[in-house]
Design an enzyme around this catalytic site. Sequence first.
Site, PDB file in Angstrom:
ATOM      1  N   LEU A 152       0.860  -1.174   0.000  1.00  0.00           N
ATOM      2  CA  LEU A 152       0.000   0.000   0.000  1.00  0.00           C
ATOM      3  C   LEU A 152       0.900   1.228   0.000  1.00  0.00           C
ATOM      4  O   LEU A 152       2.017   1.186   0.520  1.00  0.00           O
ATOM      5  CB  LEU A 152      -0.906   0.028   1.239  1.00  0.00           C
ATOM      6  CG  LEU A 152      -2.030  -1.013   1.332  1.00  0.00           C
ATOM      7  CD1 LEU A 152      -2.720  -0.914   2.685  1.00  0.00           C
ATOM      8  CD2 LEU A 152      -3.040  -0.850   0.207  1.00  0.00           C
ATOM      9  N   ASP A 153       0.409   2.314  -0.561  1.00  0.00           N
ATOM     10  CA  ASP A 153       1.181   3.553  -0.540  1.00  0.00           C
ATOM     11  C   ASP A 153       1.381   4.028   0.891  1.00  0.00           C
ATOM     12  O   ASP A 153       0.596   3.710   1.793  1.00  0.00           O
ATOM     13  CB  ASP A 153       0.469   4.648  -1.338  1.00  0.00           C
ATOM     14  CG  ASP A 153       0.489   4.382  -2.833  1.00  0.00           C
ATOM     15  OD1 ASP A 153       1.344   3.580  -3.264  1.00  0.00           O
ATOM     16  OD2 ASP A 153      -0.339   4.964  -3.550  1.00  0.00           O
ATOM     17  N   LYS A 154       2.414   4.804   1.093  1.00  0.00           N
ATOM     18  CA  LYS A 154       2.736   5.340   2.416  1.00  0.00           C
ATOM     19  C   LYS A 154       1.552   6.060   3.041  1.00  0.00           C
ATOM     20  O   LYS A 154       1.292   5.921   4.241  1.00  0.00           O
ATOM     21  CB  LYS A 154       3.929   6.297   2.294  1.00  0.00           C
ATOM     22  CG  LYS A 154       4.294   7.024   3.570  1.00  0.00           C
ATOM     23  CD  LYS A 154       5.442   7.993   3.319  1.00  0.00           C
ATOM     24  CE  LYS A 154       5.744   8.825   4.568  1.00  0.00           C
ATOM     25  NZ  LYS A 154       6.858   9.780   4.331  1.00  0.00           N
ATOM     26  N   THR A 156      -1.666   5.645   2.365  1.00  0.00           N
ATOM     27  CA  THR A 156      -2.908   4.869   2.380  1.00  0.00           C
ATOM     28  C   THR A 156      -2.974   4.021   3.641  1.00  0.00           C
ATOM     29  O   THR A 156      -1.976   3.458   4.077  1.00  0.00           O
ATOM     30  CB  THR A 156      -2.993   3.966   1.137  1.00  0.00           C
ATOM     31  OG1 THR A 156      -2.870   4.773  -0.038  1.00  0.00           O
ATOM     32  CG2 THR A 156      -4.315   3.227   1.087  1.00  0.00           C
ATOM     33  N   HIS A 269      -0.775   4.347  -8.197  1.00  0.00           N
ATOM     34  CA  HIS A 269      -1.572   5.565  -7.977  1.00  0.00           C
ATOM     35  C   HIS A 269      -2.842   5.599  -8.832  1.00  0.00           C
ATOM     36  O   HIS A 269      -3.364   6.667  -9.133  1.00  0.00           O
ATOM     37  CB  HIS A 269      -0.735   6.819  -8.235  1.00  0.00           C
ATOM     38  CG  HIS A 269       0.430   6.965  -7.311  1.00  0.00           C
ATOM     39  ND1 HIS A 269       1.423   7.900  -7.508  1.00  0.00           N
ATOM     40  CD2 HIS A 269       0.769   6.303  -6.178  1.00  0.00           C
ATOM     41  CE1 HIS A 269       2.320   7.794  -6.544  1.00  0.00           C
ATOM     42  NE2 HIS A 269       1.946   6.830  -5.721  1.00  0.00           N
TER      43      HIS A 269
END
Length: 377
Positions: A152-154, A156, A269
Amino acid sequence: MVAPGCSVPGLWVRGFGQCLGSLFTLFSKPLCSAAAAASQPLDAQRLAERLRAQKQQQKTKEPAPTNPVQRRVRELVRFTEQLQRVHPNVLAKALSRGIVHQDKELVVINKPYGLPVHGGPGVKLCISDVLPVLAKILHGPKAKPLHLCHRLDKETTGVMVLAWEKEVAHQVQELFRTRQVTKKYWAITVRVPVPEAGVVDIPIVEKEAQGQQHHHKMTLSPSYRMDDGKMVRVRSSRNAQLAVTQYQVLSSSLSAALLELQPITGIKHQLRVHMSFGLDCPILGDHKYSDWNRLAPQKLSAGILKKLGLQQSKARHLPLHLHACQLTLPALQPQKEELTLLCRPPRYFVNSLRRLGLKMPSRDHSADEEAAQPGAQ
């Protein structure tokens, strides 16, 4: 340059907002002659310590915001900074308190905001660094490290799957790659999409933004364009990747909406790009994709700022409101059933919903319950 025994209380450093030295103070001391000043090197360590102390004093002197939203935003910023500085054991213990599922094959955590999954430039601590410690907390000192199954993105939050065995991790990764995993996200968007439900099917490609700040972003690479009212197929970039997102408005007000997003593909993204550039409804707190040409804090309407109790100058601290709320895994073994995993949104997400007049569906999560797992922000 300062002679031994000469104190220079007026020394200040110029550059990046700090000062380099006060000549008046330097020459006002009778023992601090120019010859003596040229004979000894400046103690860089003491200077650095003094500057750090002054900077810390300036931080402590800043008045605490009286507005509860600004206060929570500041607390969240400090919390994410602390996550990068804590000892791995402390971080692993915090993650263990946020476990939402655990069995012989998998461990599922509720990933907190601001914590990167992998290391990289400027990353001091990440989830992959503490997996050996987390395994020992859960299974004792002889436990083997856990393995990442996806990322997961930082910025999120939400469902994140780990595996005890490398073979199981590869099996789950293959399920993600072949799109057999159902993922659902909640996002608070600026503005309400029209129509309120649909599918965004526009390829995505990474490009360099030609603004004052040269940077790379993911952006849309449409296969069609309108020409005199007719849809004409265009030649897309060879690097463009298929990207498909289902969306549905769960709740809306005049200026914002709560959306359920289901990415069919898994492009970098993807949700942020489709919401901002595809539907013209950027995710609240998305400071990267709210504007194509600039890297700047998200510009919010006066109505949203008023509801959130924020000033535009403080909007840069607003976190990304994107939460992985549900993940459904097919059965990993023939005798088992599919596994549906749910994660409650973090506290700041729930607070923003309330202030914006948006309702959270009670069938999945209750707004009256505690908004976050222990240790989550």
